[in-house]
Design a protein around this motif. Structure first.
Motif, mmCIF file in Angstrom:
data_model
loop_
_atom_site.group_PDB
_atom_site.id
_atom_site.type_symbol
_atom_site.label_atom_id
_atom_site.label_comp_id
_atom_site.label_asym_id
_atom_site.label_seq_id
_atom_site.Cartn_x
_atom_site.Cartn_y
_atom_site.Cartn_z
ATOM 1 N N GLU A 94 0.836 -1.200 0.000
ATOM 2 C CA GLU A 94 0.000 0.000 0.000
ATOM 3 C C GLU A 94 0.875 1.256 0.000
ATOM 4 O OE1 GLU A 94 -4.056 -1.675 2.141
ATOM 5 O OE2 GLU A 94 -2.285 -1.341 3.386
ATOM 6 N N ASN A 142 -4.701 -4.622 -1.970
ATOM 7 C CA ASN A 142 -4.595 -3.368 -1.227
ATOM 8 C C ASN A 142 -5.971 -2.777 -0.929
ATOM 9 O OD1 ASN A 142 -1.865 -3.670 -1.514
ATOM 10 N ND2 ASN A 142 -1.617 -2.053 -3.027
ATOM 11 N N TRP A 143 -6.040 -2.054 0.194
ATOM 12 C CA TRP A 143 -7.175 -1.205 0.552
ATOM 13 C C TRP A 143 -8.411 -1.957 1.032
ATOM 14 C CZ3 TRP A 143 -4.121 2.565 0.807
ATOM 15 C CH2 TRP A 143 -3.189 2.827 -0.209
#
Length: 256
Positions: free
Chosen positions: A192, A223-224
């Protein structure tokens, strides 16, 4: 004269509301301390930073709506810097919009308590929002580190999201071992940081540090994605999307 009266009445309402929120402890409500960075720059990079807004706004409302008193503090006190990027779309949320239009909440953010001036033993839990600023101040502050060590030793919840677990770098258990040794934790992933092209500007890698200190670090494949880990009193969230989940988990734990 009419306009002056309206302005005065508005001020009275704001002040009354402020004292109503801070008097909750007198009624026996559990108290949560939100601890923020006072740093607005990423070292010598010239890049601005601060606390990520969503990671303050959503926990603030989640915990208050659950009936807890919420107090804000920062390392230096006063106006706690917010990462400007987190105040822009697409990173804003319904809670950040609500916060900006909430006179009481904004007053608390712009006039945070100086952390070392507080009797932190009066609080039942900590919530530490992320943002890159804390790598440059809270992560090496002895008062903050000891506070977290004491809360953990007393089995009081310590909730940390995004980059906040960086403060655990030098935190120890009572036996002298790294506090995270043997614990399952999460936090902002290297991937990230890399996606934001910020890894080269950081003092250290959060993910690498946690692993080096013996933690069982877990992150998501993509990611996220929202992701939290709870191991004893230590509660960690991976990224901004994890803040709402972590805040709800903390509210539920305090309700036990």
């Amino acid at each position: 004269m009419k306009n002056i009266f309206k302005a005065a009445l508005s001020l009275v309402l704001v002040v009354s509301s402020f004292f109503a929120t801070t008097s909750a402890s007198a009624e026996g409500a559990k108290r949560v301390l939100i601890v923020m960075s006072s740093e607005s720059a990423m070292g010598l990079s010239g890049k601005l930073t601060g606390t990520w807004f969503e990671e303050v706004a959503t926990p603030y409302y989640t915990l208050r709506e659950a009936g807890y008193e919420v107090v804000m503090a920062s390392l230096k006190g006063g106006d706690a810097p917010i990462d400007l990027l987190s105040m822009q779309a697409p990173f804003t949320t319904a809670n950040t919009d609500k916060f900006l239009n909430d006179a009481v909440a904004m007053q608390a953010l712009k006039n945070t308590n100086k952390l070392s001036d507080l009797n932190v033993n009066d609080f039942d839990a900590l919530f530490v929002p992320g943002g890159y600023g804390l790598l440059w101040d809270l992560a090496s502050d002895s008062f903050t580190i000891k506070m977290i060590e004491d809360f953990y030793a007393d089995n009081k919840p310590v909730a940390m999201v995004c980059h906040a677990p960086a403060i655990l770098r030098d935190a120890k258990k009572r036996n002298g071992e790294p506090l995270v040794k043997g614990l399952t934790v999460t936090g902002f992933m290297n991937a990230e940081d890399d996606e934001l092209d910020l890894s080269r500007h950081l003092l250290f890698s959060l993910e690498d540090m946690l692993k080096a200190n013996g933690a069982n670090y877990k992150g998501t494949k993509k990611n996220w994605q929202a992701h939290i880990e709870i191991d004893g009193p230590l509660m960690t969230g991976q990224n901004p999307a994890s803040a709402p989940v972590l805040a709800k988990a903390l509210a539920k734990r305090l309700n036990k």
